[in-house]
Every structure is written in C-alpha cells, then in structure tokens.
Scaffold this active site. Structure first.
Site, PDB file in Angstrom:
ATOM      1  N   ASP A 205       0.832  -1.201   0.000  1.00  0.00           N
ATOM      2  CA  ASP A 205       0.000   0.000   0.000  1.00  0.00           C
ATOM      3  C   ASP A 205       0.870   1.255   0.000  1.00  0.00           C
ATOM      4  OD1 ASP A 205      -2.716   1.089   0.331  1.00  0.00           O
ATOM      5  OD2 ASP A 205      -1.922   1.884   2.202  1.00  0.00           O
ATOM      6  N   GLU A 257      14.531 -15.047   0.687  1.00  0.00           N
ATOM      7  CA  GLU A 257      14.906 -16.058   1.700  1.00  0.00           C
ATOM      8  C   GLU A 257      13.958 -17.254   1.657  1.00  0.00           C
ATOM      9  OE1 GLU A 257      14.502 -14.165   5.507  1.00  0.00           O
ATOM     10  OE2 GLU A 257      16.008 -12.654   5.030  1.00  0.00           O
TER      11      GLU A 257
HETATM   12  C1  BGC Z   1      -5.463   2.173  -0.505  1.00  0.00           C
HETATM   13  C2  BGC Z   1      -6.634   2.934   0.011  1.00  0.00           C
HETATM   14  C3  BGC Z   1      -6.286   3.462   1.400  1.00  0.00           C
HETATM   15  C4  BGC Z   1      -4.985   4.268   1.372  1.00  0.00           C
HETATM   16  C5  BGC Z   1      -4.442   4.519   2.726  1.00  0.00           C
HETATM   17  C6  BGC Z   1      -4.458   3.275  -0.620  1.00  0.00           C
HETATM   18  O1  BGC Z   1      -3.976   3.742  -1.661  1.00  0.00           O
HETATM   19  O2  BGC Z   1      -5.669   1.497  -1.698  1.00  0.00           O
HETATM   20  O3  BGC Z   1      -7.801   2.162   0.038  1.00  0.00           O
HETATM   21  O4  BGC Z   1      -7.312   4.284   1.841  1.00  0.00           O
HETATM   22  O5  BGC Z   1      -4.001   3.606   0.653  1.00  0.00           O
HETATM   23  O6  BGC Z   1      -3.895   3.361   3.269  1.00  0.00           O
END
Ligand code: BGC
Length: 547
Positions: A205, A257
C-alpha cells in the site's frame, strides 16, 4: 500462460478480494475469511491464478483496515490467524496463490507504537518512529508545513501537548518514519511472519510514500496543467523519493529467503512510466500496478500510448507489465465508460464523471476492455464483481456513507463506498447470498434493489454473460501460448481501432471507433465480446482471433 518456466507472477491473473464485501461467512453483514474460504471453488472456476486480499489485520477500521493496529493479528471481524492459515492452505490446494496487503506507510493511531509515543511525550525516542514536529507561527499553532491529507484537510493533527503528527491519510493513520531503523526491522519481521505462514507475496500500500524529504519542506508550486504535454517527474517532498528503493531492495532480500517465487506488487503512483519502472528493477519489487491503463479515457490513441509506454519502460528493466481496470479506490469501470465523454483521470484528484450513465454502453465497453486487458503482455488484476459487470452504486444515501473521504472532504466527495458494495451471489433480494441464509444482519452497505440480475447465479452458465466471458477468456489465456508474458506487434488499422498480433497465431481487435470494422483475415474467432455480424466488429466490441 506462456510456455516458459518464467515465474508465475510475470503473467498471473490476480483477483482482488475486498474482504469486507466479498462473502460473509458468519452472518454479521461483513465479509470475512470464512466467506472467502467458502467461495474458493468459485474462484477456481473463474480461473484466476491468485487472490490479493485487502488488509485483514487487527484494525479499528477508520479506513476499513488500512489503519492497522497489529500486523500479526487478524481482525476479529474477519477471523483469526488460524483461519488465515487455513485459507492459505486451501487456496493452495485449489491452485490459487494468496497475496495479502501490507500497509507500511502508516499504522493505526491505536497501534502500540503510536500509543507509546503519545504517552512518552514530546522529544522522546518513541516519537521518532513517527513524524512528530512542533508547529509554526505563534505558539506553534500552525501546522509544520502545508502538506495536505489525501482524504482532504491538512496532513497534520495537533496533540494536547502541543506537538503535531503527520498523516498523509486520515488522522487515525499516523505516518511512520522510514528513516528509523526500528521501522525497517519491524516490517522485515512482519514480512517473515506472513511468508512463513505461506503467503505468496504482498500488495504494498502507498509504496511510493514511505520516505519523506528530511526537512519536510512545503509543497512545490503546481505546474500549469498541460494535459497533452510530456509528463514530467517533479521533485516532491513525500511522493516517489529515490531513497524509497533502498527499502524495497531489503524487502526483496527477505522475499528471496523463502522458496517458491514470493513476490511483491507495488501500489506506486509515479509521474512517468520511467519512474514507475524504477520500482521493479531486478533487485527491487517484482511488479507494480499500472494505473495509467485504468486512468486512460476510452480512446484508442490514449490507450495505445499507455500500452506502448508501459511495455517500453517496464521492458527496459526486464519487468512484466500489469493491467488493471478497477479496484476498491476508483469508480467501477462500466460506470466510467458509460459516460458520453470518458475523461482521462488525473492522479490524486477525485474522478467526477460528466452526465448520466448509460450502463448498456458502459457494459459493452467493459466487455471489450476485459478482452483487451487479458490479451496484453504481462499480468492482470480483476476487482471482485467486475466479472459480474457490477456498476458503481452512485446513489448510496448519504446516511450510509462510511469512507473517511466523505467527512474529510466536508461532504464534497462521496468517496469510495460505491465500488465497495457487497457482492450479490444469488437470490432475488438483498443480501443476495452475501450472508448465510437466515441472517438478520444487513450487509454493511446496502445493495441495490435491482442487483439480482448481477448475481453470480444469474450469470453462471448463461451464454454471453459477463461471468462466462471472463471464464472463457481466462480458459483461453491459460491454454494459448501467445497470451501472458511476451510482446506484441500492432497491426495497421483505421483511427479508433486497436489491433495487435501476438505469436503464435493470435490477434486481438478492439473497435473504439463509432464505425463498424471488418475483422482482418483469420482462421477462427476464439472469443468475442458481443455478437459479430458476418465478420464485422461493431463499435465498442472486441474479438480474439486465431490466425
Ligand atoms: C489504498 C486505500 C487506502 C490508502 C491509505 C491506498 O492507496 O488502496 O484504500 O485508503 O491507501 O492506506
């Protein structure tokens, strides 16, 4: 799939499971791991190679799991670590790999580290794991800089003790300080925790956000918008900074790993395809989402440019492309494509479609787009429900909206709930099989009254349905050596028509023009997104040909 022994992730079709909306196993109206386990046969019959599961960790759910309180626990709403292990094992038995989300840019404000930092007070070493600063102006009453939260409002919140902390998203999501060794060590340990439980990789993310400029300067002035001009990389104080790649070089070593081609996919938003390619060098991550494809308008020239640029830049570093049309953050594509004018999406800005939606048009284009995406070289992502042609639910009552974006934008942006409505599986009325029979709890977002026609049961085995189109495409993709990893060669076509050849003996044609198009010579039609009229492809249709 290609015939080579290339690693699986080079051309995998990965299905995105937004866990709270996929399937509810325990009858509380919220999707969970039990629900996913019960639907593995469905995913198998769809023919996907892997599932990416949105965050399932312990979380107060301020941003539906993207605010993680404990990365080594599963939230009780979704299940337990033992159930996650069972899911991984059962998915593997079905030949499906499992890729959870990992959220390294921030934690929840309820994470033990943040709680400890709050208690330890200004100037304490505990606060150095996050980004705490004193403010500007009289008595430090102004935020330390002018950064803004992606969800609206300032990116800083002030504490009663006078210090401010940074959150590029909601205040409940404080940003970690990736210059701190504890943060790096902790995440490597979390990766090992889940790799040793059998996960096949991670979706990362906000992969481009971890490293901030050490001096936290104000934002640079925004350049004049030049929609058709060359795209430029701008030196930004918190996005896509070069030092972020050190983090991923270390993560790559961790993945290596473990046996069995574990892999990462980055959610990285970069100004140019070259900058995106920097994430996927041989000693870095394996793949990255290609949002340029998703953000493209429904226009042959625009799409072709995105495809060419992506293949060139990623090819130069030996990485495969990935293609994606929808996800849990964006308006579902039948609703985007169903507008008379399909605008190009601008990163970091809410997508505001113009005019009313024509879903018949949007669905026709979505069918064609699926055949385009699945014929392109590399891997592809399918967002749950796209195989059912689900539209965006654009008329959710304001009283049910849950995305923090709605509040943070001062009710100017409805946020992302419209693409997160629970999946209809069967039956004539809500919850359409989303929850077990007899469940009294309502689904966490209301499903539209006319969604029976979109249910899995309504599509299953019905010739010409969206689900059967996806199944057929994925079946062919597995069998045809031309598809998956590799290259493509464009064919000469009139403006508005895209046609490319892949070896051996495969051609994909997509008609984005307003005129019917006579298909080039071929041995047989393998699959078409709609009826063909004596070898003529109608507007907004696509076909796969054997030559
Ligand atoms: C995720 C979102 C989230 C954000 C914050 C992103 O880009 O896909 O759904 O709200 O990151 O974590």
């Amino acid at each position: 799939m290609s015939t080579s022994t290339a690693p699986w992730w080079r051309d995998a079709v990965i299905y995105q499971v937004y866990v709270r909306s996929f399937a509810d196993g325990n009858g509380d109206g919220v999707g969970d791991i039990a629900g996913i386990r019960s639907r593995l046969p469905y995913l198998k019959s769809l023919g996907v190679d892997a599932i990416w599961i949105n965050p399932w960790y312990e979380s107060p759910m301020a941003d539906h799991g993207y605010d993680v309180a404990d990365f080594r626990q599963i939230d009780p709403l979704f299940g337990t670590v033992a159930e996650a292990e069972q899911l991984i094992e059962e998915a593997h038995r079905h030949g499906i790999r499992v890729i959870p989300d990992i959220v390294p840019n921030h934690t929840s404000d309820r994470h033990a580290w943040f709680q400890t930092a709050l208690a330890a007070g200004p100037g304490s070493p505990e606060r150095e794991r996050y980004v705490f600063r004193t403010g500007r102006g009289t008595d430090g009453a102004e935020p330390p800089n002018d950064w803004v939260s992606c969800f609206g409002g300032p990116a800083w919140t002030r504490l009663p003790d006078g210090e401010w902390y940074l959150h590029l998203f909601a205040p409940e999501q404080p940003d970690l300080n990736w210059r701190h060794p504890d943060v790096r060590a902790e995440f490597e340990s979390i990766l090992r925790f889940w790799f040793s439980r059998g996960v096949d990789g991670f979706r990362i993310d906000v992969a481009h956000g971890l490293i901030k400029h050490p001096e936290l300067p104000d934002l640079p002035p925004r350049p004049e918008a030049a929609p058709d001009g060359p795209r430029q990389h701008l030196d930004h104080p918190h996005w896509d900074r070069d030092e972020v790649h050190d983090v991923y070089r270390a993560w790559r070593r961790v993945a290596d790993e473990f046996p069995g081609d574990r892999s990462f996919v980055a959610e990285a938003w970069a100004d140019t395809p070259e900058r995106l390619a920097a994430y996927v060098r041989r000693d870095g991550l394996h793949t990255a989402f290609n949002f340029d494809f998703l953000m493209s308008s429904w226009d042959a020239k625009d799409l072709r440019a995105v495809i060419d640029d992506s293949l060139a830049m990623l090819g130069a570093v030996g990485a495969p492309a990935t293609w994606v049309l929808s996800n849990h953050d964006v308006m579902r594509h039948p609703s985007r494509y169903g507008r008379r004018v399909v605008r190009r999406w601008v990163a970091n800005e809410p997508y505001r479609p113009e005019g009313a939606v024509d879903l018949a048009l949007g669905t026709r284009r979505a069918r064609a787009a699926a055949l385009l995406m699945l014929a392109l070289p590399g891997g592809a992502y399918i967002y749950q429900g796209e195989e059912l042609g689900l539209p965006e639910v654009e008329d959710l009552p304001e009283s049910v909206l849950q995305d923090p974006v709605w509040e943070r934008s001062g009710h100017t942006d409805r946020g992302r709930d419209g693409c997160r409505v629970p999946i209809p599986w069967s039956g004539r009325s809500a919850p359409y099989g989303f929850s077990p029979d007899g469940t009294t709890a309502e689904p966490w977002l209301p499903q539209p009254a006319d969604w029976a026609e979109h249910s899995v049961a309504a599509h299953d085995g019905v010739e010409g349905s969206m689900l059967e189109l996806y199944r057929a495409a994925l079946r062919l993709r597995r069998g045809l050596p031309a598809l998956g990893d590799g290259g493509l060669a464009w064919l000469d076509t009139p403006a508005g028509v895209l046609a490319f050849r892949r070896e051996p003996e495969f051609v994909c044609v997509v008609n984005l023009s307003a005129e019917p198009y006579r298909l080039p010579g071929h041995a047989s039609v393998l699959l078409a997104s709609g009826p063909l009229d004596d070898g003529v492809l109608a507007p907004d249709r696509a076909a796969w040909l054997a030559t």
